[in-house]
Design an enzyme around this catalytic site. Structure first.
Site, short mmCIF file in Angstrom:
data_model
loop_
_atom_site.label_atom_id
_atom_site.label_comp_id
_atom_site.label_asym_id
_atom_site.label_seq_id
_atom_site.Cartn_x
_atom_site.Cartn_y
_atom_site.Cartn_z
N ARG A 1 0.85 -1.19 0.00
CA ARG A 1 0.00 0.00 0.00
C ARG A 1 0.87 1.23 0.00
O ARG A 1 2.02 1.20 0.50
CB ARG A 1 -0.96 -0.02 1.18
CG ARG A 1 -0.32 0.05 2.53
CD ARG A 1 -1.03 -0.85 3.53
NE ARG A 1 -0.04 -1.79 4.07
CZ ARG A 1 -0.12 -3.10 3.95
NH1 ARG A 1 -1.14 -3.65 3.36
NH2 ARG A 1 0.82 -3.88 4.42
N ASP B 1 9.53 -3.41 8.35
CA ASP B 1 8.21 -2.93 8.74
C ASP B 1 7.97 -3.03 10.24
O ASP B 1 7.26 -2.20 10.82
CB ASP B 1 7.10 -3.61 7.96
CG ASP B 1 7.15 -5.14 7.99
OD1 ASP B 1 7.96 -5.71 8.75
OD2 ASP B 1 6.39 -5.76 7.22
#
Length: 478
Positions: A15, A233
């Site tokens: 995303r 992440d």
């Protein structure tokens, strides 16, 4: 107020999020979401990195004009470049089987205990160290002149600049967590050429500006800088934990559950290694002391096998199933590979002499109870091994949408659980960019801003923890 694009790539989707930040406000909106589907070819399981890059470009186009771009993704995987900077084939997926049996070869040269004492990284068969050992002697590695971890590869295509961001580099099992530099002696003993890696970058460092061709493709007006963030992440997600004190544990939930503490120094004891805790590097000299647990991958694979039934209905049905009827070890590598997950969970219960879950609701309840139990074990052991007590557990990431799992985790741990934000990795990515550009202050300021601006939910533990102790004893008695 300024705008920052966070490219956030997960194991099943990517995303591009846009964060709008001022000293007193923080808003996050999704510009573009795209699938991340690995591809199995004769040579193995590969990432479709060109599709991911196309998704990034589409996302930047949808984001509109921004003040900076940051990229984070999963860890350990990499692309190899030739002398001209061209990619030598799609990166291999960490779930590929090429590393089976490789760890034993590495340990024959550097014993597992010595390897842990040098790097602090838990054993996982897919660590970059083992991937490189598996690739030794291949034509592709022989031709390679540069190795870039996934976020750094995408940043290179965007800017033409090469670097290796530190939080992700630590997951290679080739970094000394005390010096926060490459472990040259270790690499030399294992025949790994560290000159393949680009120079190390810190979160917040400049990583170049978008190339003219990228500006033309995305419609952006330059210069648009790319800023190194916590490119693993989990590093970005932990940076976005809205903690108000140091006495907290975190669970970054999604395909994996990363469960642990934020520390000032690594824990490199033999007891820590035996408990399979890892010391990954975080922002501002911190260490992410955590255990990797299989996470919602177990449920994702079951849902896929069942033809994608309505998850909300499934969770409501699971909530009605008696608690702790059957549990499995959510950290067991037997669940790592895709395929036949409902059957494999049933087999694990059968082999351990527990009732075999038959309905979809029973399998789902088994998974969620097992994850909560694994969260409990990891948090308790981390506190003991690091001598770092906690008063609250923060859950961030995709699993925040699973209220049943959050409540079960509070029950299992006997601690309040604060849930949110969901898009923690993207928010941490955005805030590191904003901090690098002087818009927010230190890590504590970032967390205060998150606590003020993001919706959070609190779960209090219900009932005692005795039944969870009994379930754990049942599991460990196997």
């Amino acid at each position: 107020m300024r705008s920052y694009a966070a490219v956030d790539l997960g194991a099943s989707s990517g995303r591009v999020m846009v964060g709008r930040v001022s000293p007193d406000s923080l808003e996050l909106v999704e510009a573009h979401r795209f699938p991340n589907r690995p591809v199995r070819v004769p040579e193995g399981l590969l990432w479709d990195v060109l599709s991911l890059y196309a998704g990034v470009l589409d996302g930047l186009r949808a984001a509109g004009q921004v003040d900076s771009v940051g990229i984070d993704s999963w860890a350990v995987d990499y692309g190899l470049l030739d002398a001209d900077g061209a990619l030598l084939g799609n990166p291999v997926h960490y779930r590929d089987t090429r590393t089976e049996g490789v760890a034993e070869k590495v340990w024959a040269t550097v014993p597992a205990a010595e390897l842990y004492a040098a790097t602090g990284i838990q054993y996982a068969p897919f660590n970059t160290l083992y991937q490189l050992t598996a690739a030794a002697g291949s034509a592709q590695l022989a031709q390679a002149r540069r190795l870039l971890l996934i976020p750094d590869l995408l940043a290179y295509w965007l800017t033409g600049e090469q670097g290796t961001e530190l939080t992700n580099a630590s997951t290679t099992q080739l970094v000394d967590p005390r010096t926060r530099e490459w472990s040259y002696d270790l690499a030399a003993r294992l025949g790994i050429d560290l000159s393949l890696f680009a120079p190390l970058r810190q979160p917040g460092d400049a990583a170049g500006v978008l190339r003219a061709e990228v500006l033309e493709e995305t419609g952006l007006t330059g210069p648009v800088p790319v800023t190194a963030v916590g490119s693993h992440d989990t590093a970005s997600a932990v940076a976005a934990v809205p903690a108000t004190s140091e006495r907290f544990a975190y669970i970054c939930t999604g395909t994996w559950s990363l469960v642990g503490l934020e520390l000032d120094a690594p824990v490199l004891t033999e007891e820590s290694r035996a408990a399979n805790f890892t010391n990954e590097l975080g922002l501002d000299g911190t260490v992410r002391y955590l255990r990797n647990i299989m996470g919602l991958w177990l449920l994702q694979e079951c849902v896929r096998a069942w033809g994608d039934p309505d998850l909300g209905v499934l969770l409501r049905e699971a909530a009605a199933v008696p608690a702790l009827r059957s549990v499995v070890d959510a950290g067991d590598a037997a669940f790592l590979a895709p395929g036949r997950m409902p059957e494999r969970i049933a087999e694990a219960c059968r082999e351990s002499g527990q009732p075999v879950p038959e309905s979809r609701a029973e399998v789902t309840r088994c998974i969620l109870d097992s994850l909560a139990l694994a969260h409990r074990r990891a948090i308790q052991e981390a506190q003991r091994l690091a001598d770092h007590p906690v008063d609250v557990v923060h859950i961030v990431g995709g699993g925040t949408r699973n209220a049943l799992l959050c409540q079960l985790t509070a029950d299992a741990c006997g601690l309040p659980v604060v849930v949110g934000p969901t898009e923690a990795a993207a928010l941490g990515n955005v805030l590191v960019q904003a901090r690098a550009h002087g818009l927010v202050g230190d890590r504590a300021d970032m967390r205060r801003l998150l606590a003020r601006t993001q919706p959070l939910t609190r779960f209090e533990p219900l009932g005692g923890t005795e039944r969870w102790r009994d379930a754990e004893a049942r599991l460990t008695a196997r």
